[in-house]
Every structure is written in structure tokens, then in C-alpha cells.
Design an enzyme around this catalytic site. Structure first.
Site, mmCIF file in Angstrom:
data_model
loop_
_atom_site.group_PDB
_atom_site.id
_atom_site.type_symbol
_atom_site.label_atom_id
_atom_site.label_comp_id
_atom_site.label_asym_id
_atom_site.label_seq_id
_atom_site.Cartn_x
_atom_site.Cartn_y
_atom_site.Cartn_z
ATOM 1 N N HIS A 282 0.831 -1.221 0.000
ATOM 2 C CA HIS A 282 0.000 0.000 0.000
ATOM 3 C C HIS A 282 0.866 1.271 0.000
ATOM 4 O O HIS A 282 2.027 1.226 -0.375
ATOM 5 C CB HIS A 282 -1.001 -0.030 1.151
ATOM 6 C CG HIS A 282 -1.723 -1.345 1.239
ATOM 7 N ND1 HIS A 282 -2.775 -1.666 0.420
ATOM 8 C CD2 HIS A 282 -1.481 -2.458 1.996
ATOM 9 C CE1 HIS A 282 -3.164 -2.914 0.687
ATOM 10 N NE2 HIS A 282 -2.398 -3.415 1.630
ATOM 11 N N GLU A 297 -2.228 0.388 7.916
ATOM 12 C CA GLU A 297 -1.352 -0.719 7.547
ATOM 13 C C GLU A 297 -0.103 -0.239 6.805
ATOM 14 O O GLU A 297 1.000 -0.739 7.034
ATOM 15 C CB GLU A 297 -2.144 -1.703 6.666
ATOM 16 C CG GLU A 297 -1.365 -2.949 6.303
ATOM 17 C CD GLU A 297 -1.956 -3.692 5.110
ATOM 18 O OE1 GLU A 297 -3.149 -3.516 4.812
ATOM 19 O OE2 GLU A 297 -1.194 -4.436 4.467
ATOM 20 N N HIS A 350 2.768 -7.051 4.413
ATOM 21 C CA HIS A 350 1.419 -6.569 4.709
ATOM 22 C C HIS A 350 1.003 -6.914 6.130
ATOM 23 O O HIS A 350 1.660 -7.694 6.805
ATOM 24 C CB HIS A 350 0.401 -7.227 3.762
ATOM 25 C CG HIS A 350 0.528 -6.751 2.351
ATOM 26 N ND1 HIS A 350 -0.316 -5.839 1.808
ATOM 27 C CD2 HIS A 350 1.434 -7.070 1.396
ATOM 28 C CE1 HIS A 350 0.058 -5.599 0.550
ATOM 29 N NE2 HIS A 350 1.123 -6.340 0.272
ATOM 30 N N GLU A 458 1.587 -11.687 5.700
ATOM 31 C CA GLU A 458 0.590 -10.963 6.490
ATOM 32 C C GLU A 458 1.095 -11.056 7.927
ATOM 33 O O GLU A 458 0.974 -12.082 8.575
ATOM 34 C CB GLU A 458 -0.788 -11.622 6.363
ATOM 35 C CG GLU A 458 -1.397 -11.593 4.967
ATOM 36 C CD GLU A 458 -1.981 -10.239 4.573
ATOM 37 O OE1 GLU A 458 -1.843 -9.260 5.358
ATOM 38 O OE2 GLU A 458 -2.554 -10.155 3.474
HETATM 39 ZN ZN LIG Z 1 -2.135 -5.146 2.709
#
Ligand SMILES: [Zn+2]
Length: 498
Positions: A282, A297, A350, A458
Site C-alpha cells: 500500500h 497498515e 502486509h 501478512e
Molecule cells: Zn495489505
């Protein structure tokens, strides 16, 4: 005059009831985030929306057969038999009747079924298929849900293959001439062939045979111990090398085609540059997931990425980041950048978010790219990360290129990627007390087109208040970064000079 009106009225009526449906548009069905199938939408004289039965059948991976005696068409799809009769407003599903909002049409030898079937859960759920139609009815997301989930970890001397069964099912285990076969009765798992370059297993295959999922493991050497253990809903097979057998050299698997290695002079291991592109997920106008206390995030991803960079630089790596600060970078450009840098590894960082805000989901997940998401959590993570695509408008040419690259590199790097996932996950979980949610696969756009092993991590659930608080702490970020860097170093050490 009266006669003429009657004639006109019957003509109109006749067209309405039996006229050819008119083409009114197209729905693009995106199957497992990869394949696109265009479904032409028709409107009947009654104003109802239809699609052709042959298109529906193709979307569901079914086959059609027409019975000339009884005039019905039967579709066999995903273990279900569905009977379509012309001019009635229901269909027969195995032995049950499902009512429809409009009758099935038969015009000029083609069968048309109501568009509502595309999203009818009563119709799709028994086939383990989930769909979602966009509000403007232009795109239909179609996901095949596996009821058998495969997780595996394969290195030179050991393989652990774990199969989770999403519903109770009977399974059979057999070893014949060294090949391990597991059959899951009524199991659904996308058929796949895993060509493993340098592990104790050379090959792993998943096949659908007569409604059952069959997993075969092919050990690289004869001298192995094979063990099976079971727990409710789970079976684990471990294959361990007995100490006497010679090790299999990295990258020189007996099954690998020699022409991919010949003619290329590789520098000796010591001189091989270690190049990695780290992608903090992102950025800029795309905040990524947002935690209950408002943590974005994108900031956590960047902080962890910079810590991984520092650790790898000190270990002699050349490290590039896809973004150094809070800027927006389109997904397509992130892998293109890694390809341009001829990176050995692409790593996208992430943090996860649960679909339901208060569900308490937590833990660490490592993903490699695949055509199909491995389980519902993987589907959710894939959707979450692929959401970023709405912040950009890739050109048709970019999309086409991406698709092409995707089909070219998928098999080549899949095993390395999933091996890298396994190493990173193990190291991170050891250093943090993050729950290990597994090594999984999903169709992330950001990994597509990467011409090198590529993984997406993640690093915990930002949607969970406890994990959100930890993810903000530099010490916790450092523990994660240290685990990631250690996994990457181990991976490279095992495969340097390949
Ligand atoms: Zn993400």
C-alpha cells in the site's frame, strides 16, 4: 377489423412467449481471480434477464448432455446433476426441485436460463462455488472453494505435508513402490502438479479422480521414513531421509529438464549477488487495512520493510524498496521493478484484517502465488490485498502483459516461493508468539509477473486491537523483521549458485 386486432395481438403474444431473447450486455466472470469468461446477457420479451446454459455450464466446469426423448438437458458439474426442462420455471437439482424467477427458454436450439442462477446460493453452494456480482452487474467473481486444504513444507531432508479436511470425509493412505498416495473421498482440491527442484520429494500431484481428491508424493530417494499421523479433520504425512542416503543437490532434481541449465554459465556461489526487492504494501492514497485505533497498515508495512532492509544489508545483500516513503505505487509496477533489478527474491509485506471486525482473528501468514486460493482465509486475504487495484487504472496493455507473464512464470517459481514461505513463517513464529496460521497460496495481483520467487506476508491482524498495539511497537516490528531476514538467509544459503 376485429380479426386483424386479434391477429396482431397473437403475433405480439407469440413473440413474447417464444421469441428469440435479445442480447443486452455482457457479464465478465472472473474465475478464481485468474480466468475471464464473457457471459452474454439476454432479455426475453417478458423483460427477464437470461444467460445461455452452455455459458453457465462452462463457468461451473460442467458438461451438458441433451436427452432427445425427454427433451431435457442435464448438466453434470462438480458432482451434481442438474436437469433443465424448457418452458418451466424450475429445475431439478439431483432429485430436488429449485424454483426459478422466470421460465427456462429454448429458442433456435439454444437453452437460456435466468441470470439469477449466477448468484443463487441454493444452486452454487452444493458445488462448492461462491459468486459475487458487482452492483453494476458487469463483473461476476467466481470462486471455487476447496473442501480439502493442502499445506506443505519441503526441504532437502524432510517434507511435512498436511491436509486439512473442511468437512468429515473418509481418507485412505497407501505406499506403493515408494509413492505415497492419499485419497480423500468426496474431496475437492484443484488439480495441480508440483515439480519440486531440490527437496526430499521430487514431485507432488493433486488429481480429481471420480469425485475424490488424490494426493501423490514421490520421494527423491528410496531410503526414507514415511510416517502418517491423524487428528480430527487433519492428516499429516512426514517423509524424512535416513541419514545414510546421499543428499540431493540443490536445483539438480532428477526430473528437471537439463536444457534449462545448460549453456548458462553461473558464477560460483560466493560471487553471486544477493538481491532482494522488498515491497512495503500500500502507500499514499491507499492506506491498506485500518486498525480499531486508526493505525494504517501502510505505515506498519514500511517500518517492518526498513528493518528487514537494515538486517539484510548488514548480511551483505543488495536491497531495494518499492517505496521509501508514503507514496502510491501501482501493483503492476512493484513486480516490474523487481524484474528490472533482477532480484533473487521479491517480498511483499502486509498486515491482515479480518472480514468481521470483532472476530478476534490473529496470527502470521505467508503466501505464495497460485492460481487458486487454498482456503477461505486465503480467499479473504487475497480479496483484501487485491482491493488496492481500485486505486489505480492499469491499461489494457499492462493487464495483458501481466497475464502473459503470470502464465509463464507461475510453475517455475511456485515451489521456491512456497519453500521460502515455510522458512520465513517458521523463523517469525519462533521469535514472536504470533500464531502460525500456515503457509498458503492465493492469487495476489502484486505477486503476479514476478520473475523470481515471490512471497506475500501478512504480519498479524491490524483489525485485532491486541495485535494492532503490538504491530505499532518498534521492538515487535524488529522481531518480525529478524525472523523474515533469517528465513531469507536460510533460503538463499540452501540454493546459492543455482
Ligand atoms: Zn495489505
Amino acid at each position: 377489423m376485429k380479426h386483424l386486432i386479434w391477429a396482431v395481438w397473437t403475433a405480439v403474444f407469440f413473440t413474447a412467449a417464444h421469441g428469440q431473447p435479445v442480447r443486452v450486455g455482457v457479464i465478465e466472470a472472473v474465475i478464481n481471480t485468474d480466468r475471464v469468461l464473457s457471459l452474454t446477457v439476454y432479455r426475453s420479451a417478458d423483460g427477464e434477464r437470461y444467460v445461455q446454459l452452455k455459458d453457465l455450464s462452462e463457468m461451473l466446469g460442467g458438461s451438458l448432455s441433451f436427452n432427445p426423448k425427454t427433451k431435457y438437458t442435464v448438466m453434470a458439474a462438480q458432482g451434481q446433476n442438474v436437469y433443465f426442462y424448457p418452458d418451466v420455471d424450475y429445475l431439478v437439482y439431483n432429485t430436488d426441485r429449485i424454483n426459478l424467477n422466470a421460465p427456462i427458454l429454448n429458442a433456435a436450439g439454444r437453452m437460456y436460463v435466468p441470470e439469477s442462477l449466477l448468484t443463487m446460493s441454493e444452486f452454487l453452494t452444493p458445488m462448492s462455488i461462491e459468486t459475487k456480482l458487482t452492483a453494476d452487474r458487469s463483473v461476476l467473481m467466481v470462486n471455487y472453494i476447496d473442501n480439502v486444504v493442502l499445506n506443505y513444507f519441503i526441504v532437502r531432508d524432510e517434507a511435512e505435508v498436511q491436509v486439512e479436511m473442511r468437512r468429515p470425509m473418509y481418507h485412505e493412505f497407501a505406499v506403493d513402490r515408494g509413492v505415497v498416495t492419499l485419497t480423500f473421498f468426496g474431496g475437492r482440491l484443484a488439480p495441480k502438479e508440483y515439480g519440486i527442484m531440490d527437496g526430499i520429494l521430487t514431485r507432488m500431484t493433486v488429481q480429481q479422480v471420480g469425485g475424490n481428491a488424490v494426493l501423490s508424493l514421490h520421494p527423491a530417494v528410496v531410503d526414507v521414513d514415511i510416517r502418517r499421523s491423524t487428528a480430527p479433520g487433519r492428516v499429516t504425512v512426514t517423509v524424512v531421509r535416513r541419514s545414510s542416503s546421499p543428499p540431493v543437490a540443490c536445483g539438480i532434481s532428477p526430473s528437471s529438464a537439463p536444457d534449462t541449465v545448460l549453456g548458462e554459465e553461473l558464477p560460483p556461489p560466493a560471487e553471486r549477488p544477493k538481491v532482494i526487492v522488498i515491497d512495503p504494501g500500500h502507500g499514499g492514497r491507499d492506506p491498506g487495512a485500518v486498525g480499531p485505533s486508526g493505525t494504517q497498515e501502510k505505515h506498519v508495512n514500511l517500518a517492518i520493510a526498513k528493518k528487514v532492509r537494515a538486517l539484510l544489508v548488514s548480511a551483505g545483500w543488495t536491497v531495494y524498496l518499492t517505496r521509501e516513503d508514503d507514496t502510491f505505487v501501482p501493483l503492476v509496477e512493484r513486480t516490474a521493478f523487481a524484474n528490472a533489478k533482477r532480484a533473487d527474491v521479491f517480498l511483499s509485506i502486509h498486515c491482515n484484517a479480518a472480514v468481521k471486525a470483532r472476530s478476534g482473528e490473529k496470527g502470521f501468514e505467508a503466501y505464495s502465488l497460485a492460481e487458486y486460493a487454498t482456503d477461505p482465509d486465503a480467499v479473504a486475504a487475497e480479496r483484501l490485498e487485491n482491493e488496492a487495484i481500485r486505486f489505480e487504472q492499469p491499461t489494457k496493455a499492462q493487464e495483458k502483459l501481466q497475464k502473459l507473464l503470470w502464465s509463464l512464470v507461475l510453475n517455475e517459481y511456485m515451489n521456491d516461493s512456497s519453500r521460502l514461505c515455510g522458512l520465513i513463517a517458521r523463523e517469525v513464529v519462533q521469535r514472536t508468539d504470533l500464531k502460525h496460521r500456515g503457509v498458503k497460496q492465493a492469487g495476489f495481483y502484486v505477486l503476479r509477473g514476478a520473475q523470481m520467487p515471490a512471497v506475500l506476508l501478512e504480519c498479524g491482524f491490524i483489525s485485532n486491537p491486541f495485535e494492532e498495539a503490538r504491530l505499532m511497537k518498534p521492538e515487535f516490528q524488529m522481531s518480525i523483521a529478524d525472523g523474515i531476514a533469517s528465513g531469507i538467509r536460510q533460503y538463499h544459503a540452501a540454493c546459492a549458485g543455482r
